[in-house]
Design a protein around this motif. Sequence first.
Motif, PDB file in Angstrom:
ATOM      1  N   GLY A 160       0.822  -1.206   0.000  1.00 26.52           N
ATOM      2  CA  GLY A 160       0.000   0.000   0.000  1.00 26.52           C
ATOM      3  C   GLY A 160       0.857   1.256   0.000  1.00 26.52           C
ATOM      4  N   ASN A 161       0.230   2.387  -0.279  1.00 28.51           N
ATOM      5  CA  ASN A 161       0.939   3.670  -0.326  1.00 28.51           C
ATOM      6  C   ASN A 161       0.824   4.467   0.967  1.00 28.51           C
ATOM      7  N   ILE A 162      -0.400   4.783   1.374  1.00 25.54           N
ATOM      8  CA  ILE A 162      -0.611   5.633   2.550  1.00 25.54           C
ATOM      9  C   ILE A 162      -1.369   4.839   3.606  1.00 25.54           C
ATOM     10  N   TRP A 163      -0.748   4.710   4.776  1.00 27.99           N
ATOM     11  CA  TRP A 163      -1.326   3.964   5.894  1.00 27.99           C
ATOM     12  C   TRP A 163      -1.783   4.931   6.974  1.00 27.99           C
ATOM     13  N   PHE A 164      -2.889   4.599   7.614  1.00 31.57           N
ATOM     14  CA  PHE A 164      -3.421   5.455   8.674  1.00 31.57           C
ATOM     15  C   PHE A 164      -3.897   4.590   9.826  1.00 31.57           C
ATOM     16  N   ASP A 165      -3.987   5.187  10.992  1.00 32.91           N
ATOM     17  CA  ASP A 165      -4.468   4.482  12.175  1.00 32.91           C
ATOM     18  C   ASP A 165      -5.431   5.387  12.921  1.00 32.91           C
ATOM     19  N   GLY A 166      -6.299   4.759  13.733  1.00 30.55           N
ATOM     20  CA  GLY A 166      -7.265   5.510  14.521  1.00 30.55           C
ATOM     21  C   GLY A 166      -8.702   5.307  14.093  1.00 30.55           C
ATOM     22  N   LEU A 167      -8.944   4.329  13.215  1.00 31.96           N
ATOM     23  CA  LEU A 167     -10.302   4.032  12.736  1.00 31.96           C
ATOM     24  C   LEU A 167     -10.633   2.572  13.001  1.00 31.96           C
ATOM     25  N   PRO A 168     -11.916   2.213  13.033  1.00 31.16           N
ATOM     26  CA  PRO A 168     -12.290   0.804  13.158  1.00 31.16           C
ATOM     27  C   PRO A 168     -11.850   0.011  11.921  1.00 31.16           C
ATOM     28  N   LEU A 169     -11.707  -1.305  12.101  1.00 33.26           N
ATOM     29  CA  LEU A 169     -11.359  -2.146  10.962  1.00 33.26           C
ATOM     30  C   LEU A 169     -12.428  -2.075   9.881  1.00 33.26           C
ATOM     31  N   TRP A 170     -11.971  -2.089   8.644  1.00 32.50           N
ATOM     32  CA  TRP A 170     -12.792  -2.084   7.432  1.00 32.50           C
ATOM     33  C   TRP A 170     -13.594  -0.789   7.240  1.00 32.50           C
ATOM     34  N   GLU A 171     -13.384   0.217   8.065  1.00 30.37           N
ATOM     35  CA  GLU A 171     -14.140   1.459   7.853  1.00 30.37           C
ATOM     36  C   GLU A 171     -13.833   2.074   6.491  1.00 30.37           C
ATOM     37  N   GLU A 172     -12.619   1.834   5.997  1.00 34.30           N
ATOM     38  CA  GLU A 172     -12.233   2.386   4.691  1.00 34.30           C
ATOM     39  C   GLU A 172     -13.163   1.915   3.582  1.00 34.30           C
ATOM     40  N   PHE A 173     -13.793   0.749   3.740  1.00 29.22           N
ATOM     41  CA  PHE A 173     -14.717   0.266   2.714  1.00 29.22           C
ATOM     42  C   PHE A 173     -15.985   1.123   2.639  1.00 29.22           C
ATOM     43  N   ASP A 174     -16.285   1.857   3.704  1.00 26.92           N
ATOM     44  CA  ASP A 174     -17.446   2.748   3.702  1.00 26.92           C
ATOM     45  C   ASP A 174     -17.159   4.071   2.997  1.00 26.92           C
ATOM     46  N   TRP A 175     -15.918   4.254   2.559  1.00 27.30           N
ATOM     47  CA  TRP A 175     -15.547   5.516   1.919  1.00 27.30           C
ATOM     48  C   TRP A 175     -15.796   5.530   0.419  1.00 27.30           C
ATOM     49  N   LEU A 176     -16.275   4.450  -0.163  1.00 26.91           N
ATOM     50  CA  LEU A 176     -16.439   4.388  -1.616  1.00 26.91           C
ATOM     51  C   LEU A 176     -17.299   5.549  -2.108  1.00 26.91           C
ATOM     52  N   ASN A 177     -16.803   6.216  -3.162  1.00 25.50           N
ATOM     53  CA  ASN A 177     -17.468   7.360  -3.794  1.00 25.50           C
ATOM     54  C   ASN A 177     -17.548   8.579  -2.874  1.00 25.50           C
ATOM     55  N   ARG A 178     -16.731   8.589  -1.841  1.00 24.64           N
ATOM     56  CA  ARG A 178     -16.659   9.753  -0.961  1.00 24.64           C
ATOM     57  C   ARG A 178     -15.260  10.353  -1.031  1.00 24.64           C
ATOM     58  N   GLU A 179     -15.135  11.563  -0.492  1.00 22.91           N
ATOM     59  CA  GLU A 179     -13.839  12.236  -0.489  1.00 22.91           C
ATOM     60  C   GLU A 179     -13.254  12.228   0.912  1.00 22.91           C
ATOM     61  N   VAL A 180     -11.936  12.053   0.971  1.00 26.73           N
ATOM     62  CA  VAL A 180     -11.234  12.028   2.243  1.00 26.73           C
ATOM     63  C   VAL A 180     -10.005  12.925   2.122  1.00 26.73           C
ATOM     64  N   GLN A 181      -9.797  13.747   3.135  1.00 28.26           N
ATOM     65  CA  GLN A 181      -8.627  14.616   3.153  1.00 28.26           C
ATOM     66  C   GLN A 181      -7.519  13.957   3.954  1.00 28.26           C
ATOM     67  N   VAL A 182      -6.329  13.924   3.361  1.00 30.70           N
ATOM     68  CA  VAL A 182      -5.142  13.378   4.012  1.00 30.70           C
ATOM     69  C   VAL A 182      -4.063  14.452   3.933  1.00 30.70           C
ATOM     70  N   GLY A 183      -3.711  15.046   5.078  1.00 29.89           N
ATOM     71  CA  GLY A 183      -2.814  16.187   5.025  1.00 29.89           C
ATOM     72  C   GLY A 183      -3.454  17.300   4.218  1.00 29.89           C
ATOM     73  N   GLU A 184      -2.727  17.849   3.248  1.00 27.32           N
ATOM     74  CA  GLU A 184      -3.262  18.914   2.401  1.00 27.32           C
ATOM     75  C   GLU A 184      -4.078  18.382   1.233  1.00 27.32           C
ATOM     76  N   ALA A 185      -3.953  17.097   0.934  1.00 28.98           N
ATOM     77  CA  ALA A 185      -4.540  16.529  -0.279  1.00 28.98           C
ATOM     78  C   ALA A 185      -5.940  15.980  -0.028  1.00 28.98           C
ATOM     79  N   VAL A 186      -6.727  15.909  -1.093  1.00 28.79           N
ATOM     80  CA  VAL A 186      -8.059  15.313  -1.034  1.00 28.79           C
ATOM     81  C   VAL A 186      -8.138  14.206  -2.078  1.00 28.79           C
TER      82      VAL A 186
END
Length: 245
Positions: A160-186
């Motif tokens: 993988g490229n960008i790893w994050f911590d502090g969320l429940p497992l598999w929560e990233e699957f709920d992000w489909l078709n949504r926008e997420v900000q990481v640092g300055e980038a979206v």
Amino acid sequence: MNAEVTHILRHPIKSHGREAVQTVTVTPGQTMPGDRVWAVAHEASTADGSQWEPCASFSRGAKAPQLMAISSRLDGDTMTLTHPDRPDLTFDPDKDQQEFLDWVQALMPTDRAASARIIRVPGRGMTDSDYPSISLCNMASHRAVEQKLGRDLSIQRWRGNIWFDGLPLWEEFDWLNREVQVGEAVFRVRERTTRCLATTANPETGVRDADTLGALSSWGHQDFGVYAEVVRGGEISVGDKVHLL
């Protein structure tokens, strides 16, 4: 949502090494700088660098597990590859192809198509997705796989490229078709990442030693992480916050 970036990894040559970085600046519609810049076409492939090609066109960890134990360091036009069973190799991927092919031959199974040439598509990292993507991975999901298998695993198995911590497992699957900000980038999250045999190989030894796919299947899928595209560029560093928009 109180998540933050824990690791940033790039893979300069697709399936041939990984490198941790502290900061990266991403650009809309592009892959992560220094990630999958090159790919290694095998002798049965027609890939010539004129366009994006799917992963089946290339030598990769799913077919050659020893490749998973390569580490890399990219410095300008110069690449250094290391492997526990090979001497270090420092070369220019655009100019010193034969040196690389001689070096990697010992890591390739004899019953698979041999590596034939290094290609690159200018401005287009050779991601597995048919659009320029950056992969986002959740440490909680990784720990869940570790728990399922009853052992520690390197995050490098997932490439993988960008790893994050502090969320429940598999929560990233709920992000489909949504926008997420990481640092300055979206990012806009496009799809889940379906996994292959490459993840069963140990990144320290290149030996298949963990049933990662079986562990994922216990949740009813074989997915880990998500593919996202950059919609607003900017700098991302380890420690930056992750916010769902």
